[in-house]
Design an enzyme around this catalytic site. Sequence first.
Site, PDB file in Angstrom:
ATOM      1  N   ASP A  86       0.849  -1.183   0.000  1.00 41.79           N
ATOM      2  CA  ASP A  86       0.000   0.000   0.000  1.00 41.79           C
ATOM      3  C   ASP A  86       0.896   1.247   0.000  1.00 41.79           C
ATOM      4  O   ASP A  86       1.778   1.377   0.849  1.00 41.79           O
ATOM      5  CB  ASP A  86      -0.858  -0.055   1.281  1.00 41.79           C
ATOM      6  CG  ASP A  86      -1.992   0.940   1.273  1.00 41.79           C
ATOM      7  OD1 ASP A  86      -2.457   1.305   0.185  1.00 41.79           O
ATOM      8  OD2 ASP A  86      -2.431   1.316   2.380  1.00 41.79           O
ATOM      9  N   HIS A  87       0.668   2.149  -0.937  1.00 45.63           N
ATOM     10  CA  HIS A  87       1.429   3.409  -1.011  1.00 45.63           C
ATOM     11  C   HIS A  87       2.947   3.224  -1.056  1.00 45.63           C
ATOM     12  O   HIS A  87       3.675   3.758  -0.205  1.00 45.63           O
ATOM     13  CB  HIS A  87       1.079   4.342   0.168  1.00 45.63           C
ATOM     14  CG  HIS A  87      -0.341   4.790   0.172  1.00 45.63           C
ATOM     15  ND1 HIS A  87      -0.825   5.763  -0.666  1.00 45.63           N
ATOM     16  CD2 HIS A  87      -1.408   4.364   0.901  1.00 45.63           C
ATOM     17  CE1 HIS A  87      -2.120   5.937  -0.450  1.00 45.63           C
ATOM     18  NE2 HIS A  87      -2.507   5.083   0.485  1.00 45.63           N
ATOM     19  N   ALA A 217     -11.483   5.233   2.677  1.00 50.76           N
ATOM     20  CA  ALA A 217     -12.916   4.922   2.593  1.00 50.76           C
ATOM     21  C   ALA A 217     -13.528   4.466   3.919  1.00 50.76           C
ATOM     22  O   ALA A 217     -14.630   3.935   3.940  1.00 50.76           O
ATOM     23  CB  ALA A 217     -13.136   3.855   1.519  1.00 50.76           C
ATOM     24  N   SER A 218     -12.823   4.681   5.025  1.00 50.40           N
ATOM     25  CA  SER A 218     -13.370   4.236   6.317  1.00 50.40           C
ATOM     26  C   SER A 218     -14.627   5.025   6.676  1.00 50.40           C
ATOM     27  O   SER A 218     -14.730   6.229   6.387  1.00 50.40           O
ATOM     28  CB  SER A 218     -12.317   4.411   7.427  1.00 50.40           C
ATOM     29  OG  SER A 218     -11.454   3.297   7.468  1.00 50.40           O
ATOM     30  N   ILE A 259      -9.552   0.118   3.595  1.00 48.99           N
ATOM     31  CA  ILE A 259      -9.996   0.394   4.966  1.00 48.99           C
ATOM     32  C   ILE A 259      -8.839   0.145   5.931  1.00 48.99           C
ATOM     33  O   ILE A 259      -8.304  -0.965   5.988  1.00 48.99           O
ATOM     34  CB  ILE A 259     -11.156  -0.561   5.372  1.00 48.99           C
ATOM     35  CG1 ILE A 259     -12.323  -0.485   4.389  1.00 48.99           C
ATOM     36  CG2 ILE A 259     -11.593  -0.320   6.821  1.00 48.99           C
ATOM     37  CD1 ILE A 259     -13.168   0.749   4.486  1.00 48.99           C
TER      38      ILE A 259
HETATM   39  O1  G3H Z   1      -3.096   4.840   3.705  1.00 49.30           O
HETATM   40  C1  G3H Z   1      -2.258   4.313   4.415  1.00 49.30           C
HETATM   41  C2  G3H Z   1      -2.513   3.495   5.589  1.00 49.30           C
HETATM   42  O2  G3H Z   1      -3.492   4.013   6.392  1.00 49.30           O
HETATM   43  C3  G3H Z   1      -1.229   3.082   6.262  1.00 49.30           C
HETATM   44  O3  G3H Z   1      -0.742   3.922   7.240  1.00 49.30           O
HETATM   45  O4  G3H Z   1       1.802   3.958   7.266  1.00 49.30           O
HETATM   46  O5  G3H Z   1       0.486   4.343   9.352  1.00 49.30           O
HETATM   47  O6  G3H Z   1       0.615   2.076   8.311  1.00 49.30           O
HETATM   48  P1  G3H Z   1       0.612   3.560   8.082  1.00 49.30           P
HETATM   49  P1  13P Z   2      -8.743   5.028   5.878  1.00 52.92           P
HETATM   50  O1  13P Z   2      -7.841   5.933   6.680  1.00 52.92           O
HETATM   51  O2  13P Z   2      -9.996   5.728   5.484  1.00 52.92           O
HETATM   52  O3  13P Z   2      -9.024   3.737   6.549  1.00 52.92           O
HETATM   53  O4  13P Z   2      -7.988   4.717   4.485  1.00 52.92           O
HETATM   54  C1  13P Z   2      -7.063   3.686   4.407  1.00 52.92           C
HETATM   55  C2  13P Z   2      -6.306   3.675   3.128  1.00 52.92           C
HETATM   56  O5  13P Z   2      -6.621   4.347   2.159  1.00 52.92           O
HETATM   57  C3  13P Z   2      -5.138   2.805   3.074  1.00 52.92           C
HETATM   58  O6  13P Z   2      -4.467   2.903   1.852  1.00 52.92           O
HETATM   59 ZN    ZN Z   3      -4.524   4.909   1.051  1.00 58.93          ZN
END
Ligand code: G3H
Ligand code: 13P
Ligand code: ZN
Length: 313
Positions: A86-87, A217-218, A259
């Site tokens: 993710d990201h 999208a939470s 989420i």
């Molecule tokens: O959109 C990203 C997630 O909410 C991950 O966040 O780097 O704090 O694990 P994190």
């Molecule tokens: P939320 O912060 O809305 O749960 O989004 C999570 C997200 O986009 C993780 O990539």
């Molecule tokens: Zn994200």
Amino acid sequence: MHYSEFGLSNTKTLLTRALRDGYAVPAFNFYNMETLNAILAAAEITQSPVILAVSESALEYMGDDILMGLIRGAQYKKNSIALHLDHGHSFESCKHAIDLGFSSVMFDGSALPLNDNIKISRRVSDYAHRFDVSVETELGQLRGTEDKNTKSDSNIFTNPNMVQDFVKQTQTDSLAIAIGTSHGAYKRKNKNESLRFDILERIAKNIPNTPLVLHGASSIPQKYIKDIDKFGGDIKNAYGISPAQIRRAISMHITKVNIDSDSRLAFTSAVRKTLYQNRAVFDPRIYLSTATNEMTKNCIAEIQNIMGSGYKI
Ligand code: G3H
Ligand code: 13P
Ligand code: ZN
């Protein structure tokens, strides 16, 4: 190692099926054994495909060997489960995840100048596709905190006129778009704020065969905010995107819904409640298992009430 050796599924296959049949595959973030088990239990109970999302900072927190050990140990052979970065913020970070055995990666070049976003996205696609790994990229920018590497105060909506060309040039398998969602627990300045369905409609019309991804999208269930505050926490004025709006987005080609915050809230509210109500407890297994169960309950609710992905494995 290749992701197939871990029994993981091809993310593009999961998303293509969802796009065809009109539901969304949930991408739930995890950071440790408990949060991973919470998601897998929900997937098993609902018979839903799920994408296990690991941010760069979550990967750093667990470490490569512990993360892949957890994945190897998890029992999910029969389900449609993908492992997703993710990201990812660089080519190197995406390559690292692919080499570890992830089945998809997101390259997030949304904060870069367009040409750099396209160039690096394409480089990631070229590498990933050699191993049948799928790629998500982003055009437009979400407000809020994504992780320690990405913070943005502004919401730059995705330009529908640019998506066709972006998808062609980057060879991306799915596209994350900005239509008014944001990361974290504080999403809306006022309760009536609506997502930009007009923009989504134009994007879907221009790239009808590309699965679209909704980050941030939470729904921020208020029962968790109340419990956190009641049992010693302090989270005020946190509101999310209503389930009705997410369902509407899913009916308009959103095929992957991310989420994270809802899981964090479910988990934390259960930890606080358990410790507050049982002041003599100091065995982590006691409060961690109630927290895992609460997160599972929340993932099940999201799958059943929002994603429509139950019994789609
Ligand atoms: O959109 C990203 C997630 O909410 C991950 O966040 O780097 O704090 O694990 P994190
Ligand atoms: P939320 O912060 O809305 O749960 O989004 C999570 C997200 O986009 C993780 O990539
Ligand atoms: Zn994200």
